[in-house]
Scaffold this motif. Structure first.
Motif, PDB file in Angstrom:
ATOM      1  N   PHE A   1     -23.506  49.280-133.033  1.00 55.87           N
ATOM      2  CA  PHE A   1     -22.813  48.304-133.885  1.00 55.87           C
ATOM      3  C   PHE A   1     -21.397  48.083-133.389  1.00 55.87           C
ATOM      4  O   PHE A   1     -20.918  46.934-133.298  1.00 55.87           O
ATOM      5  N   ASN A   2     -20.706  49.164-133.058  1.00 53.70           N
ATOM      6  CA  ASN A   2     -19.335  49.038-132.586  1.00 53.70           C
ATOM      7  C   ASN A   2     -19.264  48.325-131.245  1.00 53.70           C
ATOM      8  O   ASN A   2     -18.348  47.526-131.003  1.00 53.70           O
ATOM      9  N   ALA A   3     -20.238  48.609-130.363  1.00 51.37           N
ATOM     10  CA  ALA A   3     -20.249  47.942-129.062  1.00 51.37           C
ATOM     11  C   ALA A   3     -20.459  46.432-129.213  1.00 51.37           C
ATOM     12  O   ALA A   3     -19.887  45.638-128.464  1.00 51.37           O
ATOM     13  N   ALA A   4     -21.261  46.050-130.217  1.00 47.21           N
ATOM     14  CA  ALA A   4     -21.527  44.624-130.442  1.00 47.21           C
ATOM     15  C   ALA A   4     -20.425  43.947-131.244  1.00 47.21           C
ATOM     16  O   ALA A   4     -20.188  42.749-131.092  1.00 47.21           O
ATOM     17  N   HIS A   5     -19.742  44.704-132.105  1.00 49.63           N
ATOM     18  CA  HIS A   5     -18.695  44.132-132.969  1.00 49.63           C
ATOM     19  C   HIS A   5     -17.444  45.010-132.911  1.00 49.63           C
ATOM     20  O   HIS A   5     -17.081  45.657-133.909  1.00 49.63           O
ATOM     21  N   PRO A   6     -16.786  45.095-131.787  1.00 53.25           N
ATOM     22  CA  PRO A   6     -15.627  45.991-131.656  1.00 53.25           C
ATOM     23  C   PRO A   6     -14.470  45.623-132.568  1.00 53.25           C
ATOM     24  O   PRO A   6     -13.637  46.479-132.889  1.00 53.25           O
ATOM     25  N   GLN A   7     -14.407  44.365-132.993  1.00 47.71           N
ATOM     26  CA  GLN A   7     -13.301  43.934-133.846  1.00 47.71           C
ATOM     27  C   GLN A   7     -13.499  44.311-135.309  1.00 47.71           C
ATOM     28  O   GLN A   7     -12.583  44.137-136.129  1.00 47.71           O
ATOM     29  N   ALA A   8     -14.658  44.832-135.686  1.00 46.98           N
ATOM     30  CA  ALA A   8     -14.958  45.125-137.095  1.00 46.98           C
ATOM     31  C   ALA A   8     -14.122  46.282-137.633  1.00 46.98           C
ATOM     32  O   ALA A   8     -13.906  46.383-138.848  1.00 46.98           O
ATOM     33  N   GLY A   9     -13.687  47.186-136.768  1.00 42.50           N
ATOM     34  CA  GLY A   9     -12.894  48.315-137.227  1.00 42.50           C
ATOM     35  C   GLY A   9     -13.735  49.512-137.624  1.00 42.50           C
ATOM     36  O   GLY A   9     -14.963  49.530-137.452  1.00 42.50           O
ATOM     37  N   VAL A  10     -13.074  50.509-138.207  1.00 35.15           N
ATOM     38  CA  VAL A  10     -13.726  51.785-138.506  1.00 35.15           C
ATOM     39  C   VAL A  10     -14.414  51.778-139.869  1.00 35.15           C
ATOM     40  O   VAL A  10     -15.446  52.441-140.055  1.00 35.15           O
ATOM     41  N   VAL A  11     -13.880  51.048-140.840  1.00 34.36           N
ATOM     42  CA  VAL A  11     -14.428  51.091-142.199  1.00 34.36           C
ATOM     43  C   VAL A  11     -15.911  50.718-142.240  1.00 34.36           C
ATOM     44  O   VAL A  11     -16.721  51.447-142.838  1.00 34.36           O
ATOM     45  N   PRO A  12     -16.345  49.606-141.619  1.00 29.81           N
ATOM     46  CA  PRO A  12     -17.779  49.299-141.622  1.00 29.81           C
ATOM     47  C   PRO A  12     -18.607  50.381-140.940  1.00 29.81           C
ATOM     48  O   PRO A  12     -19.734  50.669-141.367  1.00 29.81           O
ATOM     49  N   VAL A  13     -18.060  50.987-139.908  1.00 32.97           N
ATOM     50  CA  VAL A  13     -18.772  52.068-139.211  1.00 32.97           C
ATOM     51  C   VAL A  13     -18.991  53.248-140.150  1.00 32.97           C
ATOM     52  O   VAL A  13     -20.085  53.822-140.222  1.00 32.97           O
ATOM     53  N   LEU A  14     -17.948  53.627-140.882  1.00 37.90           N
ATOM     54  CA  LEU A  14     -18.073  54.739-141.837  1.00 37.90           C
ATOM     55  C   LEU A  14     -19.097  54.419-142.922  1.00 37.90           C
ATOM     56  O   LEU A  14     -19.911  55.276-143.295  1.00 37.90           O
ATOM     57  N   LEU A  15     -19.060  53.198-143.434  1.00 33.04           N
ATOM     58  CA  LEU A  15     -19.999  52.819-144.494  1.00 33.04           C
ATOM     59  C   LEU A  15     -21.441  52.824-143.980  1.00 33.04           C
ATOM     60  O   LEU A  15     -22.358  53.290-144.675  1.00 33.04           O
TER      61      LEU A  15
ATOM     62  N   PRO B   1     -11.281  51.190-128.977  1.00 33.71           N
ATOM     63  CA  PRO B   1     -10.279  52.241-129.161  1.00 33.71           C
ATOM     64  C   PRO B   1     -10.209  52.755-130.604  1.00 33.71           C
ATOM     65  O   PRO B   1     -10.025  53.954-130.832  1.00 33.71           O
ATOM     66  N   ALA B   2     -10.367  51.856-131.583  1.00 27.60           N
ATOM     67  CA  ALA B   2     -10.314  52.284-132.982  1.00 27.60           C
ATOM     68  C   ALA B   2     -11.459  53.230-133.311  1.00 27.60           C
ATOM     69  O   ALA B   2     -11.287  54.220-134.034  1.00 27.60           O
ATOM     70  N   PHE B   3     -12.638  52.949-132.783  1.00 34.62           N
ATOM     71  CA  PHE B   3     -13.817  53.783-133.001  1.00 34.62           C
ATOM     72  C   PHE B   3     -13.592  55.193-132.462  1.00 34.62           C
ATOM     73  O   PHE B   3     -13.936  56.190-133.117  1.00 34.62           O
ATOM     74  N   LEU B   4     -13.004  55.280-131.273  1.00 39.09           N
ATOM     75  CA  LEU B   4     -12.794  56.572-130.626  1.00 39.09           C
ATOM     76  C   LEU B   4     -11.582  57.316-131.167  1.00 39.09           C
ATOM     77  O   LEU B   4     -11.592  58.540-131.289  1.00 39.09           O
ATOM     78  N   ASP B   5     -10.529  56.589-131.509  1.00 38.65           N
ATOM     79  CA  ASP B   5      -9.256  57.233-131.848  1.00 38.65           C
ATOM     80  C   ASP B   5      -9.202  57.744-133.280  1.00 38.65           C
ATOM     81  O   ASP B   5      -8.349  58.585-133.592  1.00 38.65           O
TER      82      ASP B   5
END
Length: 331
Positions: A84-98, A153-157
């Motif tokens: 998901f992050n690779a396809a939508h890097p601009q989405a940020g961390v919040v959607p990833v956490l959810l 970077p946001a995903f990793l940092d």
């Protein structure tokens, strides 16, 4: 009749705490650089993942179940959020956490419903879903890896974000343990988990739905595993089929070493945290001492076996003391 004074044995958590400190002191004495700040931070980060997944496993063990799919859950969730992050890097961390929390919860709930509604043994259910979830990682990824270069970077940092000297990963890991302690100590559902595992028949007479409690335990375990899946992927910067392969054994080991009974109804968060720290120190120290990786698994297995024997011995002695205490007081 003269009373014979006896030294009371230390509580399990206190004994394990002293043993962990002794182990840390021994390793530091042999290798003073072991307590270097960077090494300590790395140890805490690795241990945080183990501790938070062990807290989820503890909920299941309290209800006389076992969840063998925690690592596979983390691997599948980690792969999905990485893609998901690779396809939508601009989405940020919040959607990833959810997504991680929701997907982990769904996978855990699937286990819980099979155990609750179909009355299947949890070890059989989660042994099956372990393979299913691992297979799904391959299906979702097509066998391809997602590397750090494909992650934002946001995903990793996020996991490396420093807060009061510790990384966000460490804070989340130990914060999960703190929330678990509050849940078990102060909520009705937490107390019902103990009751359901300690005496299922009595719990049912008291109006507690034992099956529902088992389902809740699997839901909580899955949710934590899903979150750990993202944290694991971001920490190591890679998602692939065999992520955390075999890690479920270390998770169960942390619980058993921490005093959680595999027969249900007994255990505490403090013991699980200490069990995770104990295993984390061993895992970090063995390569430093120069022990071959081929023997590290054997050493870990020996530690687990000894912990199971000691736990069962302590529990038998505790039950015996409870029976004899009134008679000794009367004399």
């Amino acid at each position: 009749m003269r009373k014979v004074s006896r030294l009371k044995p230390l509580p399990h958590e206190a004994g394990l705490g002293l043993l962990t400190l002794a182990l840390l002191a021994l390793v530091t004495l042999l290798f003073p650089q072991f307590l270097a700040p960077d090494n300590v931070k790395s140890l805490l980060d690795d241990t945080a993942l183990l501790i938070m997944m062990a807290v989820g496993e503890m909920f299941v063990l309290l209800t006389r179940g076992v969840d063998l799919s925690v690592a596979a859950n983390a691997a599948l969730t980690g792969m999905v959020v990485a893609q998901f992050n690779a396809a939508h890097p601009q989405a940020g961390v919040v959607p990833v956490l959810l997504i991680a929390l929701a997907m982990g919860a769904g996978l855990g709930l699937f286990n819980g419903l099979l155990v609750w509604r179909l009355r299947l043994p949890s070890i059989v259910v989660t042994l099956g879903t372990l393979s299913i979830y691992r297979g799904c990682v391959y299906l979702v990824s097509g066998g391809a890896w997602v590397n750090s270069g494909q992650m934002s970077p946001a995903f990793l940092d996020f996991v490396r974000l420093p807060v009061l000297g510790l990384s966000m990963l460490s804070w989340i890991g130990f914060g999960t343990a703190g929330l678990g302690w509050l849940f078990l100590r102060y909520s009705n559902a937490g107390r019902n988990l103990y009751a359901a595992g300690n005496n299922p028949e009595a719990a049912a007479y008291a109006g507690i739905d034992v099956g529902r409690m088992q389902c809740l335990a699997f839901l909580l375990s899955g949710t934590i595993s899903g979150l750990a899946g993202y944290l694991w992927t971001a920490r190591f910067g890679v998602a692939y089929t065999d992520v955390a392969s075999g890690f479920e054994l270390q998770v169960i080991a942390a619980c058993v070493i921490g005093g959680v009974s595999i027969t249900g109804g007994v255990g505490g968060i403090a013991g699980v945290v200490l069990g995770g720290l104990f295993l984390g120190i061993i895992k970090t120290a063995l390569p430093v001492v120069g022990i071959s990786p081929f023997f590290q698994l054997a050493v870990s297995g020996l530690v687990i076996t000894v912990a199971v024997i000691l736990n069962s011995t302590v529990q038998r002695k505790t039950h015996g003391r409870k029976i004899l205490e009134p008679a000794e007081a009367a004399s």
